[in-house]
Design a protein around this motif. Structure first.
Motif, PDB file in Angstrom:
ATOM      1  N   TYR A 125      85.034  67.018   9.785  1.00  0.00           N
ATOM      2  CA  TYR A 125      85.293  66.694   8.444  1.00  0.00           C
ATOM      3  C   TYR A 125      86.526  67.007   7.753  1.00  0.00           C
ATOM      4  O   TYR A 125      87.083  66.195   6.923  1.00  0.00           O
ATOM      5  CB  TYR A 125      84.142  67.238   7.800  1.00  0.00           C
ATOM      6  CG  TYR A 125      82.781  66.829   7.879  1.00  0.00           C
ATOM      7  CD1 TYR A 125      82.677  65.871   8.963  1.00  0.00           C
ATOM      8  CD2 TYR A 125      81.549  67.051   7.411  1.00  0.00           C
ATOM      9  CE1 TYR A 125      81.358  65.203   9.204  1.00  0.00           C
ATOM     10  CE2 TYR A 125      80.412  66.458   7.645  1.00  0.00           C
ATOM     11  CZ  TYR A 125      80.307  65.591   8.425  1.00  0.00           C
ATOM     12  OH  TYR A 125      78.895  65.065   8.813  1.00  0.00           O
TER      13      TYR A 125
ATOM     14  N   CYS B 293      79.841  60.774   9.287  1.00  0.00           N
ATOM     15  CA  CYS B 293      78.645  61.032  10.076  1.00  0.00           C
ATOM     16  C   CYS B 293      79.198  61.493  11.425  1.00  0.00           C
ATOM     17  O   CYS B 293      78.448  60.881  12.445  1.00  0.00           O
ATOM     18  CB  CYS B 293      78.002  59.623  10.401  1.00  0.00           C
ATOM     19  SG  CYS B 293      77.331  58.835   8.926  1.00  0.00           S
ATOM     20  N   THR B 294      80.074  62.230  11.435  1.00  0.00           N
ATOM     21  CA  THR B 294      80.707  62.796  12.839  1.00  0.00           C
ATOM     22  C   THR B 294      80.281  64.310  12.637  1.00  0.00           C
ATOM     23  O   THR B 294      79.601  64.921  11.838  1.00  0.00           O
ATOM     24  CB  THR B 294      82.315  62.631  12.695  1.00  0.00           C
ATOM     25  OG1 THR B 294      82.906  63.181  11.708  1.00  0.00           O
ATOM     26  CG2 THR B 294      82.592  61.277  12.931  1.00  0.00           C
TER      27      THR B 294
ATOM     28  N   GLY C 101      76.208  66.165   7.317  1.00  0.00           N
ATOM     29  CA  GLY C 101      76.415  67.569   8.066  1.00  0.00           C
ATOM     30  C   GLY C 101      75.159  68.564   7.952  1.00  0.00           C
ATOM     31  O   GLY C 101      74.592  68.570   6.612  1.00  0.00           O
TER      32      GLY C 101
ATOM     33  N   VAL D   3      77.863  73.490  14.116  1.00  0.00           N
ATOM     34  CA  VAL D   3      76.910  73.880  13.151  1.00  0.00           C
ATOM     35  C   VAL D   3      77.043  75.522  13.010  1.00  0.00           C
ATOM     36  O   VAL D   3      77.055  76.076  12.078  1.00  0.00           O
ATOM     37  CB  VAL D   3      75.404  73.600  13.607  1.00  0.00           C
ATOM     38  CG1 VAL D   3      74.374  74.381  12.683  1.00  0.00           C
ATOM     39  CG2 VAL D   3      75.215  72.271  13.370  1.00  0.00           C
TER      40      VAL D   3
ATOM     41  N   LEU E  48      89.439  64.778   9.080  1.00  0.00           N
ATOM     42  CA  LEU E  48      88.955  63.290   8.674  1.00  0.00           C
ATOM     43  C   LEU E  48      89.320  63.153   6.923  1.00  0.00           C
ATOM     44  O   LEU E  48      89.963  62.166   6.779  1.00  0.00           O
ATOM     45  CB  LEU E  48      87.611  62.998   8.787  1.00  0.00           C
ATOM     46  CG  LEU E  48      87.286  62.310  10.018  1.00  0.00           C
ATOM     47  CD1 LEU E  48      85.831  62.181  10.486  1.00  0.00           C
ATOM     48  CD2 LEU E  48      87.899  61.141  10.505  1.00  0.00           C
TER      49      LEU E  48
ATOM     50  N   ARG F  89      86.043  56.182  17.489  1.00  0.00           N
ATOM     51  CA  ARG F  89      87.165  56.411  18.242  1.00  0.00           C
ATOM     52  C   ARG F  89      87.284  55.503  19.207  1.00  0.00           C
ATOM     53  O   ARG F  89      88.378  55.136  19.990  1.00  0.00           O
ATOM     54  CB  ARG F  89      87.308  58.001  18.813  1.00  0.00           C
ATOM     55  CG  ARG F  89      87.420  58.956  17.542  1.00  0.00           C
ATOM     56  CD  ARG F  89      87.116  60.342  18.157  1.00  0.00           C
ATOM     57  NE  ARG F  89      86.067  60.416  18.727  1.00  0.00           N
ATOM     58  CZ  ARG F  89      85.497  61.401  19.498  1.00  0.00           C
ATOM     59  NH1 ARG F  89      86.467  62.690  19.667  1.00  0.00           N
ATOM     60  NH2 ARG F  89      84.531  61.683  20.095  1.00  0.00           N
TER      61      ARG F  89
ATOM     62  N   THR G 289      66.761  63.813  15.922  1.00  0.00           N
ATOM     63  CA  THR G 289      66.312  63.898  17.114  1.00  0.00           C
ATOM     64  C   THR G 289      67.184  64.566  18.019  1.00  0.00           C
ATOM     65  O   THR G 289      68.377  65.052  17.488  1.00  0.00           O
ATOM     66  CB  THR G 289      65.973  62.522  17.873  1.00  0.00           C
ATOM     67  OG1 THR G 289      67.053  61.922  18.471  1.00  0.00           O
ATOM     68  CG2 THR G 289      65.016  61.593  16.973  1.00  0.00           C
TER      69      THR G 289
ATOM     70  N   PRO H 288      70.453  64.861   5.515  1.00  0.00           N
ATOM     71  CA  PRO H 288      68.990  64.522   5.850  1.00  0.00           C
ATOM     72  C   PRO H 288      68.504  65.410   6.856  1.00  0.00           C
ATOM     73  O   PRO H 288      69.068  65.600   7.928  1.00  0.00           O
ATOM     74  CB  PRO H 288      69.267  62.778   6.497  1.00  0.00           C
ATOM     75  CG  PRO H 288      70.799  63.116   7.079  1.00  0.00           C
ATOM     76  CD  PRO H 288      71.569  64.248   6.355  1.00  0.00           C
TER      77      PRO H 288
ATOM     78  N   ALA I  82      66.449  65.227   9.054  1.00  0.00           N
ATOM     79  CA  ALA I  82      65.510  64.218   9.946  1.00  0.00           C
ATOM     80  C   ALA I  82      66.797  64.134  11.245  1.00  0.00           C
ATOM     81  O   ALA I  82      67.979  63.823  10.935  1.00  0.00           O
ATOM     82  CB  ALA I  82      65.453  63.111   9.333  1.00  0.00           C
TER      83      ALA I  82
ATOM     84  N   GLY J  15      81.819  57.562  12.007  1.00  0.00           N
ATOM     85  CA  GLY J  15      81.001  57.939  13.047  1.00  0.00           C
ATOM     86  C   GLY J  15      79.766  57.103  13.176  1.00  0.00           C
ATOM     87  O   GLY J  15      79.153  56.840  12.139  1.00  0.00           O
ATOM     88  N   ILE J  16      79.538  56.520  14.100  1.00  0.00           N
ATOM     89  CA  ILE J  16      78.195  55.807  14.410  1.00  0.00           C
ATOM     90  C   ILE J  16      77.482  56.139  15.534  1.00  0.00           C
ATOM     91  O   ILE J  16      77.035  55.325  16.508  1.00  0.00           O
ATOM     92  CB  ILE J  16      78.701  54.115  14.242  1.00  0.00           C
ATOM     93  CG1 ILE J  16      77.506  53.097  14.205  1.00  0.00           C
ATOM     94  CG2 ILE J  16      79.495  53.861  15.842  1.00  0.00           C
ATOM     95  CD1 ILE J  16      77.152  52.855  12.852  1.00  0.00           C
TER      96      ILE J  16
ATOM     97  N   SER K 272      71.593  61.365  21.094  1.00  0.00           N
ATOM     98  CA  SER K 272      73.045  60.863  20.340  1.00  0.00           C
ATOM     99  C   SER K 272      73.556  59.679  20.595  1.00  0.00           C
ATOM    100  O   SER K 272      72.813  58.935  21.613  1.00  0.00           O
ATOM    101  CB  SER K 272      74.181  61.784  20.997  1.00  0.00           C
ATOM    102  OG  SER K 272      73.684  63.218  21.046  1.00  0.00           O
TER     103      SER K 272
END
Ligand SMILES: NC(=O)C1=CN([C@@H]2O[C@H](COP(=O)(O)OP(=O)(O)OC[C@H]3O[C@@H](n4cnc5c(N)ncnc54)[C@H](O)[C@@H]3O)[C@@H](O)[C@H]2O)C=CC1
Ligand SMILES: O=C(O)C(=O)Cc1ccc(O)cc1
Length: 309
Positions: A79, A73-74, A100, A240, A82, A39, A129, A125, A127, A13-14, A132
């Motif tokens: 998870y 990082c998706t 996550g 979440v 994956l 993907r 915004t 993290p 941190a 995931g980027i 996306s």
């Protein structure tokens, strides 16, 4: 000092977070090679064009080959599947971690799919915004922000030290925590604030006597800050709430009781109670600023990204 450099980092995931890690790792020289799995051909092309990864793969199994650090990082809901896909392809001693926003459910979803020789060390993290995608990331995102590690009983001490050094090198302040405690703390400090934002913006949108244009016209105040939060990614936040259900419902119960107390004070015109509550909350803001966690601007705890207006 712990050696912080990895041979090959694979980001699964980027988007905002994955691409921010890629940028920061590159800026600090923390990995010889950075690859990602994404993907869509579009995302892979953007990541390569931005020059933040050395290679981009469609299949995550191809991305993790030979990697000594793999970061999920998706959205959280991906998870488990994956981990089932990449688990058998991970090499002995590889550190597998994630970013996550929920931790207990992630441990439960990922652990059963991993061979014993994989060092799984979940992390988060604190941190981000509301944006996306790979173009939204920036190298400075993690500077001065907390990174919470929630090791499992099987996580190695060396892996924990190495991951701590890795996130410290990217500018984060690293803390270790029990996953259930993490989820309770983040429910009140992050998840419920997002739920309130989604709700208040939705309510305003539904109001029949406040036209759309009025909502936009008068949104210079507190409402504007809520609209930023409520613009956050729907898939990420759906996951979440589905994966931190118990802690969110527990905190939401308390929140509702306190809201009822405020409602009662207003109905009874009990100014002393309102004044007392508002004075207490003002002091909390002061404490956050004094602790160096926030600037004094009334910006709803936001984290600026360079492309903000
Ligand atoms: N957005 C934020 O402010 C923060 C997010 N996080 C966590 O980071 C994770 C990623 O969030 P963002 O980077 O913000 O999201 P994002 O939406 O910017 O990026 C997620 C990427 O994952 C890809 N993806 C989705 N499902 C996939 C699958 N099955 N296989 C492969 N790729 C898939 C998407 O196409 C997207 O490129 C989430 O788990 C979130 O809880 C943690 C801290 C802050
Ligand atoms: O945009 C904001 O204000 C955020 O609160 C970002 C954020 C979102 C999710 C996390 O798990 C951590 C940080």
């Amino acid at each position: 000092m712990t050696d912080v450099k990895f041979k090959k980092l694979a980001l699964i995931g980027i988007g905002l977070i994955g691409s921010s890690i890629a940028r920061s790792v590159k800026a600090h020289g923390l990995a010889d090679e950075i690859v990602c799995a994404a993907r869509t051909a579009d995302t892979r092309r953007i990541a390569l064009e931005l020059g933040i990864v050395d290679a981009a793969y469609e299949n995550p199994v191809d991305a993790v080959k030979g990697a000594d650090l793999v970061i999920l990082c998706t959205p959280i809901g991906t998870y488990g599947p994956l981990a089932a896909t990449i688990g058998p392809a991970l090499e002995a001693g590889t550190i597998l971690t994630d970013v996550g926003s929920v931790k207990e459910a992630v441990v439960k979803a990922v652990t059963p799919h991993l061979p014993d020789y994989v060092d799984f060390i979940p992390g988060h993290p604190v941190a981000g915004t509301e944006k996306s995608g790979p173009a939204a990331g920036f190298a400075e995102l993690f500077i001065g922000r907390w990174f919470i590690l929630t090791p499992t009983p099987k996580s190695s001490h060396e892996g924990l030290e190495k991951l701590t050094a890795f996130w410290t090198a990217m500018g984060s302040k690293v803390e270790t925590m029990d996953p259930a405690h993490h989820d309770l703390v983040l429910a009140i400090t992050s998840h419920i604030p997002h739920l309130i934002a989604y709700n208040i913006v939705g309510t305003a949108d539904d109001l029949e006597d406040v036209t759309q244009s009025e909502v936009i016209k008068y949104s210079a105040g507190g409402f504007r800050d809520f609209t930023r939060i409520a613009a956050s990614d729907p898939t990420m936040w759906r996951d979440v709430f589905l994966h931190n259900k118990d802690a969110v419902l527990e905190m939401l119960g308390r929140f509702s009781e306190d809201l009822t107390a405020l409602q009662r004070a207003i109905r009874r015109e009990d100014g002393d109670t309102l004044f007392e509550i508002f004075s207490r909350t003002r002091a909390i803001r002061r404490q956050i600023i004094d602790a160096g966690q926030e600037t004094a601007e009334p910006d709803f705890g936001r984290i600026h990204s360079p492309d903000d207006e």
